[in-house]
Design a protein around this motif. Structure first.
Motif, PDB file in Angstrom:
ATOM      1  N   THR A 137      -1.939   1.256  -7.250  1.00 22.70           N
ATOM      2  CA  THR A 137      -1.024   2.093  -7.707  1.00 22.70           C
ATOM      3  C   THR A 137       0.385   2.315  -7.444  1.00 22.70           C
ATOM      4  N   THR A 138       1.537   1.963  -8.367  1.00 18.80           N
ATOM      5  CA  THR A 138       2.851   1.699  -8.582  1.00 18.80           C
ATOM      6  C   THR A 138       2.911   2.731  -6.749  1.00 18.80           C
ATOM      7  N   ARG A 139       3.999   1.966  -6.144  1.00 18.71           N
ATOM      8  CA  ARG A 139       5.248   2.714  -5.400  1.00 18.71           C
ATOM      9  C   ARG A 139       6.399   2.290  -5.116  1.00 18.71           C
ATOM     10  N   PRO A 140       7.065   4.227  -4.639  1.00 20.00           N
ATOM     11  CA  PRO A 140       8.501   3.599  -4.579  1.00 20.00           C
ATOM     12  C   PRO A 140       9.179   2.766  -3.695  1.00 20.00           C
ATOM     13  N   PRO A 141      10.185   2.607  -3.432  1.00 23.19           N
ATOM     14  CA  PRO A 141      11.099   1.664  -2.417  1.00 23.19           C
ATOM     15  C   PRO A 141      11.053   3.152  -1.263  1.00 23.19           C
ATOM     16  N   ASP A 142      10.738   1.981  -0.601  1.00 23.27           N
ATOM     17  CA  ASP A 142      11.219   3.384   1.067  1.00 23.27           C
ATOM     18  C   ASP A 142      12.346   3.791   1.532  1.00 23.27           C
ATOM     19  N   TYR A 143      12.496   5.084   1.859  1.00 19.92           N
ATOM     20  CA  TYR A 143      13.891   5.034   2.624  1.00 19.92           C
ATOM     21  C   TYR A 143      14.515   4.396   3.725  1.00 19.92           C
ATOM     22  N   TYR A 144      15.524   4.407   3.652  1.00 20.51           N
ATOM     23  CA  TYR A 144      16.516   3.681   3.778  1.00 20.51           C
ATOM     24  C   TYR A 144      16.343   3.893   6.264  1.00 20.51           C
ATOM     25  N   THR A 145      16.247   2.888   7.009  1.00 20.92           N
ATOM     26  CA  THR A 145      15.991   3.056   7.948  1.00 20.92           C
ATOM     27  C   THR A 145      17.766   2.988   7.936  1.00 20.92           C
ATOM     28  N   GLU A 146      18.282   3.326   8.993  1.00 19.99           N
ATOM     29  CA  GLU A 146      19.310   2.686   9.524  1.00 19.99           C
ATOM     30  C   GLU A 146      19.572   0.804   9.299  1.00 19.99           C
ATOM     31  N   GLY A 147      18.896   0.500  10.196  1.00 16.46           N
ATOM     32  CA  GLY A 147      18.397  -1.300   9.920  1.00 16.46           C
ATOM     33  C   GLY A 147      18.328  -1.680   8.730  1.00 16.46           C
ATOM     34  N   THR A 148      17.079  -1.080   7.676  1.00 16.23           N
ATOM     35  CA  THR A 148      17.316  -1.797   6.251  1.00 16.23           C
ATOM     36  C   THR A 148      18.722  -1.260   5.427  1.00 16.23           C
ATOM     37  N   LEU A 149      19.203  -0.236   6.014  1.00 15.86           N
ATOM     38  CA  LEU A 149      20.739  -0.160   5.062  1.00 15.86           C
ATOM     39  C   LEU A 149      21.622  -0.609   5.625  1.00 15.86           C
ATOM     40  N   ILE A 150      22.398  -1.452   6.712  1.00 14.79           N
ATOM     41  CA  ILE A 150      22.853  -2.332   7.317  1.00 14.79           C
ATOM     42  C   ILE A 150      22.554  -3.463   6.277  1.00 14.79           C
ATOM     43  N   GLU A 151      21.278  -4.086   6.814  1.00 15.58           N
ATOM     44  CA  GLU A 151      21.215  -4.660   6.297  1.00 15.58           C
ATOM     45  C   GLU A 151      21.233  -5.312   4.143  1.00 15.58           C
ATOM     46  N   ASP A 152      21.175  -4.309   3.462  1.00 13.29           N
ATOM     47  CA  ASP A 152      21.244  -3.927   2.699  1.00 13.29           C
ATOM     48  C   ASP A 152      23.144  -3.432   2.190  1.00 13.29           C
ATOM     49  N   MET A 153      23.877  -3.406   3.129  1.00  8.62           N
ATOM     50  CA  MET A 153      25.330  -3.352   2.734  1.00  8.62           C
ATOM     51  C   MET A 153      25.845  -4.660   3.137  1.00  8.62           C
TER      52      MET A 153
END
Length: 627
Positions: free
Chosen positions: A473-489
């Motif tokens: 089953t396809t899955r949505p992306p995970d909610y951001y954590t502060e760490g993964t948000l900074i990674e995306d920034m």
């Protein structure tokens, strides 16, 4: 007085004074060290005033005053820093030479240079760059200070960042609040608004996601020449598992039909074995450290930075606000002393990890001076970890020290085997690996991720003994954590549409800098635009409305990322500050016209998330905080 050192903060000032020759004497806001004096700021001791400092009429949030552009930029002493500023002024008048000892980055350069400019300094000025505060590093850097003029571009870039933030915050917060919002003061920021949009988009994706079932095909094969009834006959499971949506099997009936048709089919098996190496994880940058701490230590981004700063000020690790994972080549000479310090740490697991590192080797790919800019990776100093630190400080030190140990360990070496077979133009695969030499994984205490496969010859004829579909089953992306948000920034290029800008961004920072990203997240939380729910960042009604209703230039990362690139060009001497400010002025004119034209057509509404402190107030109007 021979030299006056102006440090960014008292702890750095004390570290400098301890390593200067001559007797020490404490004064009010300074330390005498022989013929030299060390004083300090408390971070920024000057601040940019509110608009009414330029024109009393600008205190009113009135559209007719916009854009507010100061005719000449002002700075004012912070209320709690006036006495220290007087101390610096008095000492400056007595000095023969001045030393800027701000932290080794854009803000550190700026906060001391702005004081010197404010006080009208005309003394010869040098620059002291300290990436660590242990005695050996301080003494080494004291012996190779550079003319401060060489860093004029860095100071100009700091001014550009501060002025851009002021102009965007003061003008657009007022404009959006007065035109598009009825109930709330809307805070607009050069970095915070695109960051809010990242969180809102991620939440939209998750909340609007509709899962779909799809099917892989698993086929169990054996050599055609072997008896399938014999238990000793090796069996291999291959899978058709495409990653692209257009290649997936979405229909269950079709998947069952394919599996049924595969049974008892023969085919040729291809085998390829390749010896590979797995390098140890890179040394920590601040964003990587924040991501690690968010996932493994449950620390917020701002708390991680605070603890890393504490370790730096205690002379246990190097300067934390860095985006560089490399070290200068000259630091190869420090390796034995740092390893000795780790081996003496007041932590048994670190001591044991150090003991497992038998033949440390400095990698040329890590000790690469050409890749080090303002500051290098976060590493331990020559000072061993003492007892009495907080659990958080110990945990973060251990992570930093472990990365250093791993960087000096050999690669993990393994053999990877890939089997493939093709039926009806579909490729079925099986991949496995076997460790040849564990390398750095032994130091880390990491179990080998081995998956041994049956040993079948390349080109063997195989028969499908069984085949069946496997539902996924396809899955949505995970909610951001502060760490993964900074990674995306930091890796914002992947969200940028312009190919030229995308290519340049891959080589540069994304939204904000390592020094400001954590504070941006805290700002969004304090204003009720996002909330932290069991480690997951979620957008509030108001935050979502802001992200959905603002002009794309305010919420997309393209523009602010372009500005960060321009600030780097200013620092490198490739762009004038005046040109950058002119671009900001034109941007303001454009967005102000857009906001006025949309008045009555668009409305930003919704409730902010509840915050522990005071969140945004209801009712637009005369608000001092705008950035």
């Amino acid at each position: 007085m021979e030299k006056l050192f102006i440090a960014e903060k008292p702890s750095l000032g004390r570290a400098i004074a301890e390593n200067l020759p001559g007797p020490k004497k404490n004064g009010e806001g300074y330390i005498q060290a022989g013929n030299d004096v060390v004083t300090w700021c408390f971070g920024h001791i000057l601040e940019m005033p509110y608009p009414e400092a330029y024109n009393p009429e600008w205190k009113s949030w009135d559209l007719k005053h916009l854009p507010i552009i100061p005719p000449r930029w002002k700075l004012e002493p912070k209320r709690d820093s006036k006495d220290q500023l007087k101390t610096i002024k008095t000492l400056l008048a007595q000095a023969s030479t001045v030393v800027n000892a701000g932290d080794p980055d854009r803000e550190g350069q700026m906060l001391v240079d702005e004081v010197l400019e404010y006080l009208g300094n005309d003394r010869p000025t040098k620059r002291l760059l300290l990436s660590a505060t242990d005695p050996a590093t301080v003494k080494r850097e004291l012996g190779r200070m550079q003319p401060n003029d060489r860093f004029r571009g860095l100071y100009q870039a700091g001014l550009g960042r501060a002025r851009a933030d002021w102009l965007v915050g003061m003008n657009l917060s007022r404009a959006i609040t007065k035109t598009l919002s009825r109930e709330h003061m809307i805070s607009i920021g050069r970095v915070q608004t695109p960051t809010l949009a990242l969180v809102a988009r991620r939440c939209d994706l998750i909340e609007n996601f509709e899962p779909r079932d799809f099917f892989d095909i698993e086929a169990t094969v054996h050599e055609s020449s072997r008896d399938p009834a014999d238990d000793s006959t090796p069996r291999l499971t291959l899978a058709f598992s495409p990653q692209k949506d257009e290649d997936r099997l979405w229909d269950q009936a079709e998947a069952k039909s394919i599996a049924k048709a595969l049974k008892n089919r023969e085919g040729a098996l291809s085998k390829m074995t390749e010896r590979k190496k797995e390098r140890p994880p890179r040394l920590f940058t601040l964003p990587e450290l924040q991501k690690f701490a968010s996932k493994n230590l449950k620390l917020s981004a701002s708390k991680t930075l605070a603890v890393a700063q504490e370790l730096y000020e205690k002379k246990l690790t190097t300067y934390p606000r860095t985006e560089c994972p490399y070290l200068p080549k000259e630091q190869e000479a420090d390796v034995p002393d740092i390893l000795d310090a780790i081996g003496q740490a007041a932590d048994e697991s670190l001591v044991n990890a150090r003991a497992r590192l038998q033949n440390p080797e400095a990698r040329p790919s890590v000790f690469n001076t050409a890749k080090v800019e303002e500051h290098h990776a976060i590493i331990p100093t020559r000072n061993p970890l003492p007892e009495g630190l907080s659990d958080q400080a110990v945990a973060l030190y251990k992570a930093i020290a472990m990365r250093y140990l791993l960087m000096l360990a050999p690669d993990r070496v393994y053999d990877e085997t890939l089997y493939t077979a093709v039926w009806d133009e579909r490729t079925y695969k099986a991949k496995g690996q076997v460790t040849v030499s564990p390398g750095w994984t032994t130091i880390a205490g990491k179990a080998a991720n081995d998956k041994a496969l049956p040993d079948l010859p390349d080109g063997a004829r195989v028969t499908v003994a069984d085949a069946k579909p496997r539902k996924r089953t396809t899955r949505p992306p995970d909610y951001y954590t502060e760490g993964t948000l900074i990674e995306d920034m930091g890796s914002v290029a992947k969200y940028v549409q312009n190919d030229k800008l995308k290519a340049v961004l891959k080589e540069n920072s994304g939204i904000g800098t390592a020094a400001t990203q954590a504070q941006t997240i805290e700002t969004l939380k304090s204003r009720g635009y996002i909330t932290l729910d069991r480690g997951k960042l979620k957008v509030s009604e108001l935050g979502r409305s802001i992200a959905h209703n603002l002009h794309p230039l305010l919420v997309n990362p393209d523009l602010t990322a372009k500005w960060e690139m321009d600030l780097k060009r200013i620092a490198d001497g490739d762009m004038e500050l005046s040109e950058f400010e002119g671009n900001i002025h034109r941007f303001l004119d454009y967005i102000l016209k857009w906001a006025k034209d949309r008045q009555g057509e668009v409305e930003i509404a919704g409730e902010p998330a509840k915050t522990k402190g005071r969140g945004p107030k209801k009712g637009g109007g005369k608000r001092r905080k705008a950035a």
